[in-house]
Design a protein around this motif. Sequence first.
Motif, mmCIF file in Angstrom:
data_model
loop_
_atom_site.group_PDB
_atom_site.id
_atom_site.type_symbol
_atom_site.label_atom_id
_atom_site.label_comp_id
_atom_site.label_asym_id
_atom_site.label_seq_id
_atom_site.Cartn_x
_atom_site.Cartn_y
_atom_site.Cartn_z
ATOM 1 N N GLU A 10 0.843 -1.203 0.000
ATOM 2 C CA GLU A 10 0.000 0.000 0.000
ATOM 3 C C GLU A 10 0.878 1.252 0.000
ATOM 4 O OE1 GLU A 10 -0.420 -2.298 2.680
ATOM 5 O OE2 GLU A 10 -1.840 -3.448 1.505
ATOM 6 N N ALA A 11 1.952 1.208 0.783
ATOM 7 C CA ALA A 11 2.864 2.349 0.824
ATOM 8 C C ALA A 11 3.566 2.516 -0.522
ATOM 9 C CB ALA A 11 3.895 2.180 1.940
ATOM 10 N N MET A 12 3.914 1.394 -1.154
ATOM 11 C CA MET A 12 4.551 1.459 -2.468
ATOM 12 C C MET A 12 3.610 2.074 -3.503
ATOM 13 S SD MET A 12 7.610 0.548 -2.671
ATOM 14 C CE MET A 12 7.633 0.496 -4.430
ATOM 15 N N ALA A 13 2.336 1.695 -3.444
ATOM 16 C CA ALA A 13 1.361 2.249 -4.381
ATOM 17 C C ALA A 13 1.212 3.750 -4.158
ATOM 18 C CB ALA A 13 0.016 1.555 -4.216
ATOM 19 N N LYS A 14 1.242 4.178 -2.903
ATOM 20 C CA LYS A 14 1.119 5.597 -2.590
ATOM 21 C C LYS A 14 2.338 6.373 -3.102
ATOM 22 C CE LYS A 14 -0.267 8.557 1.187
ATOM 23 N NZ LYS A 14 -0.581 8.654 2.602
ATOM 24 N N VAL A 15 3.538 5.819 -2.904
ATOM 25 C CA VAL A 15 4.759 6.468 -3.394
ATOM 26 C C VAL A 15 4.728 6.557 -4.908
ATOM 27 C CG1 VAL A 15 7.259 6.170 -3.640
ATOM 28 C CG2 VAL A 15 6.192 5.872 -1.411
ATOM 29 N N ASN A 16 4.320 5.474 -5.567
ATOM 30 C CA ASN A 16 4.233 5.458 -7.026
ATOM 31 C C ASN A 16 3.257 6.505 -7.557
ATOM 32 O OD1 ASN A 16 5.879 3.991 -8.671
ATOM 33 N ND2 ASN A 16 4.800 2.069 -8.351
#
Length: 156
Positions: free
Chosen positions: A76-82
């Motif tokens: 979820e954090a990776m999707a937000k950063v992306n």
Amino acid sequence: MSAVIREAASQLVKSLEKLPQERVKHIVSLKESQLERFKAVAGLETNTQDAKQRPSMQDIKDIINRTSGPLGMQKEAMAKVNSMLPQEHYSVEALQEQTHAVNDLLNNKYKNYYSVGDKLMKPQGNPEYYQRLMDEIEGKQKETFWSAMRTVVFGK
């Protein structure tokens, strides 16, 4: 990218190269960062030494995209950063607008349009204030401790 976009980007790079070096050194130079950004679009080689030492935005995007969770980050954090990373899509019109803006800066369009008169540049209370600041920035005249104390105490 198309040849038209590369040509527009190379025009922008030529204008950016005409910008003077910044008088006050910062961690990141506007001129250098924009040259690095648009040389890649124009298909030109970047020759800055700092570009080899620090990762570019494209390198960071590649690291994020090729790993499922770098540094133990959750999906979820990776999707937000992306989603927060800027997605740059260049058009000829946008590059020409930026070239026009850089040329306006080079020609001092806004300095001449919004000229500052002597009433603001040489205030009655301390008429030498701005000239001392510019001399300090340009390295012409270094203020000593005693002259700085005199300025603080007497205001001139």
